[in-house]
Design an enzyme around this catalytic site. Structure first.
Site, PDB file in Angstrom:
ATOM      1  N   GLU A 162       0.846  -1.192   0.000  1.00  0.00           N
ATOM      2  CA  GLU A 162       0.000   0.000   0.000  1.00  0.00           C
ATOM      3  C   GLU A 162       0.881   1.241   0.000  1.00  0.00           C
ATOM      4  O   GLU A 162       1.814   1.331   0.772  1.00  0.00           O
ATOM      5  CB  GLU A 162      -0.875  -0.037   1.259  1.00  0.00           C
ATOM      6  CG  GLU A 162      -1.928   1.015   1.269  1.00  0.00           C
ATOM      7  CD  GLU A 162      -2.666   1.066  -0.052  1.00  0.00           C
ATOM      8  OE1 GLU A 162      -3.432   0.143  -0.321  1.00  0.00           O
ATOM      9  OE2 GLU A 162      -2.463   2.011  -0.832  1.00  0.00           O
ATOM     10  N   LYS A 222       8.282  -1.562  -2.029  1.00  0.00           N
ATOM     11  CA  LYS A 222       7.615  -0.838  -0.949  1.00  0.00           C
ATOM     12  C   LYS A 222       8.647  -0.261   0.022  1.00  0.00           C
ATOM     13  O   LYS A 222       8.605   0.923   0.380  1.00  0.00           O
ATOM     14  CB  LYS A 222       6.645  -1.778  -0.224  1.00  0.00           C
ATOM     15  CG  LYS A 222       6.067  -1.236   1.052  1.00  0.00           C
ATOM     16  CD  LYS A 222       5.094  -0.089   0.830  1.00  0.00           C
ATOM     17  CE  LYS A 222       4.848   0.694   2.086  1.00  0.00           C
ATOM     18  NZ  LYS A 222       3.503   0.851   2.492  1.00  0.00           N
ATOM     19  N   CYS A 278       5.574   4.185   9.325  1.00  0.00           N
ATOM     20  CA  CYS A 278       6.272   3.451   8.262  1.00  0.00           C
ATOM     21  C   CYS A 278       7.735   3.820   8.038  1.00  0.00           C
ATOM     22  O   CYS A 278       8.574   2.937   7.903  1.00  0.00           O
ATOM     23  CB  CYS A 278       5.517   3.612   6.951  1.00  0.00           C
ATOM     24  SG  CYS A 278       4.023   2.626   6.941  1.00  0.00           S
TER      25      CYS A 278
END
Ligand code: UDX
Ligand code: UDX
Length: 464
Positions: A162, A222, A278
């Site tokens: 994502e 990612k 993150c």
């Protein structure tokens, strides 16, 4: 392969918004979001949409449209697994706090628990989609667990990281720059599962924006995307100190370099430091992977991004202390903003936590206001970063309901989040109610320094 029912394990900042949009754009697919935290599920089901567990602009409107139609929130994980042909894993993967890789590696215990639960409950073939950010080659481990503990059914693993950012999640999901699907296209079943996920996204994302890669490229992309973004912030922040020492202005420098189309103008906003769940976690993860492979130069290169961020946070706090005549003991300091960025109630790894921690060590009286983060959350954050006794934190840290209470009789104001409302305050009134000389430390460069100085403040931005 026709997908009729999807389940997502993990109703957090990623799972909740992502599944809401998938359900909204695919009215013929039933989407069930499950979570082991029953309280969280209850809040997702609350009739009052202001009680949803996460704040994200535009989210409640979409939930209102689809909840109870084809979007469901439930704590019956086994039932949802049985019912679904496709299962997203969107549980958290925090940095390990124990054992090998402590403080660096991703803790995969929740992902593994999910894999085992899926293996135990599944009675028919499933496509498993990794949504959580994972170390490269985690798919292999998940496949292993599924194949060895399952009921003999077939599991296909896909990686579908994502890229949404909090605060703009709904827009990022609705018009994504790209969607990435990693899978094994060398087998027929692998190809079919890639296609099944492709079909779900292509109901609203242009086909040319949906990339398919092998599993490892997808997982590594990612980590790389977050590392590059964080690196830009640390790069610009590294220059703020140089600007302050030389008289250059970081906003002028950002503008000048951002107009070079090769560099681009995004993510060049100097700040008190990046936060969020993150950036730090993913870079530490990358560093750990590189170290584990003996790639020390690679590891050291990326680790520097984190070290620079730590430096920026503590530099900001030390600057406050130095400016207040090297003594903040007993002085009131108003902190405006606790969230790691505007338009979210998320405060994970927020720079505010570290700034507050350092100021409490110096015995400052902090008065804190954030438009969205709850007082409980702030206390939890503080108690998490240090080992001071809770009572001690409470003595030095008071949460206020608005800016006027927070700034009353304050010696200084520190702006830690770029909330729009901070720009619109009656700063003259705030000035009048503060102790003099009244300082503003603008950790986001959101106020007009000249205007603040005209009012009478001693104004200090970042990198100017
Ligand atoms: C998470 C990861 O942190 C991130 O790496 C990944 O990219 C996406 O998923 P986020 O949604 O922000 O991000 O995490 P969080 O808001 O903590 O939500 C995770 C949810 O999973 C929580 O609600 C938690 O209760 C749930 N969970 C966790 C389970 O349902 N089962 C578990 O075993 C563990
Ligand atoms: C990030 C990535 O952007 C997203 O693609 C990924 O899926 C999850 O991690 P998020 O952490 O939600 O998203 O927010 P982001 O907008 O990237 O901001 C991260 C931090 O960097 C914030 O603390 C923000 O204030 C800071 N930042 C960002 C700056 O200090 N300056 C900038 O120019 C940009």
């Amino acid at each position: 392969m026709k997908i009729k029912t999807i389940c997502c394990i993990g109703a957090g900042y990623v799972g909740g918004p992502t599944m809401s949009v998938i359900a909204h754009k695919n009215p013929n697919i039933k989407v069930i979001v499950v979570d082991s935290n029953i309280k969280r599920i209850n809040r997702w089901n609350d009739i009052d949409l202001t009680n949803l567990p996460i704040y994200e602009p535009g989210l409640s409107e979409v939930v209102a449209k689809v909840r109870g139609k084809n979007l469901f929130f439930s704590s019956d994980i086994d039932k949802a697994i049985k019912e679904s042909e496709m299962i997203f894993i969107s549980v958290n993967t925090p940095t390990k706090t124990y054992g090998a890789g402590k403080g660096m590696a991703a803790d995969l215990k929740y992902v593994e628990l999910c894999a085992r639960q899926i293996a135990n409950s599944a009675e028919s073939d499933k496509i498993i989609v990794e949504k959580s950010t994972l170390p490269v080659k985690t798919a292999e481990a998940i496949q292993n667990i599924l194949d060895n503990t399952g009921n003999g059914v077939n599991f296909q693993i896909l990686s579908n990281p994502e890229f949404l950012a909090e605060g703009t999640a709904m827009r990022d999901l609705t018009v994504p720059d790209r969607v990435l699907i990693g899978g094994d296209s060398s087998t027929k079943k692998g190809k079919q599962s890639i296609q099944a996920l492709f079909n779900i996204y292509s109901s609203w994302v242009p086909k040319e924006n949906i990339l398919t890669t092998n599993l490892w490229s997808s997982e590594l992309s990612k980590l790389t995307a977050n590392a590059f973004l964080a690196q830009r912030v640390s790069s610009i922040n590294s220059l703020t100190e140089l600007c302050e020492a030389t008289g250059a202005d970081i906003q002028e420098v950002s503008k000048a370099i951002g107009m070079d189309t090769r560099i681009g103008n995004k993510f060049l906003q100097a700040s008190v430091g990046f936060g969020g769940s993150c950036f730090q976690k993913d870079i530490l993860n990358l560093v750990y992977i590189a170290q584990s492979l003996g790639l020390n130069e690679v590891a050291n290169y990326w680790h520097q991004v984190i070290l620079m961020n730590n430096h920026q946070r503590s530099r900001f706090s030390k600057n406050i202390i130095k400016s207040l005549y090297n003594n903040v003991n007993g002085k009131n300091i108003a902190l405006l903003g606790w969230a790691f960025k505007k338009d979210t109630n998320d405060s994970r790894e927020s720079a505010a936590i570290y700034v507050a921690d350092l100021l409490i060590e110096e015995k400052a009286n902090l008065r804190v206001y954030d438009p969205k983060v709850t007082a409980d959350q702030m206390y939890n954050d503080l108690n998490y970063v240090n080992n001071r006794v809770v009572d001690n934190n409470n003595n030095y840290f008071k949460v206020c309901n608005d800016q006027n209470h927070a700034t009353k009789d304050a010696h200084a104001v520190a702006i830690l989040t770029e909330w729009q409302e901070f720009k619109n305050y009656d700063w003259k009134k705030i000035y009048n109610n503060m102790k003099k000389p009244a300082f503003i430390f603008d950790g986001r460069n959101i106020l007009n320094g000249d205007k603040m100085r005209e009012i009478g403040f001693i104004y200090k931005g970042i990198g100017k």
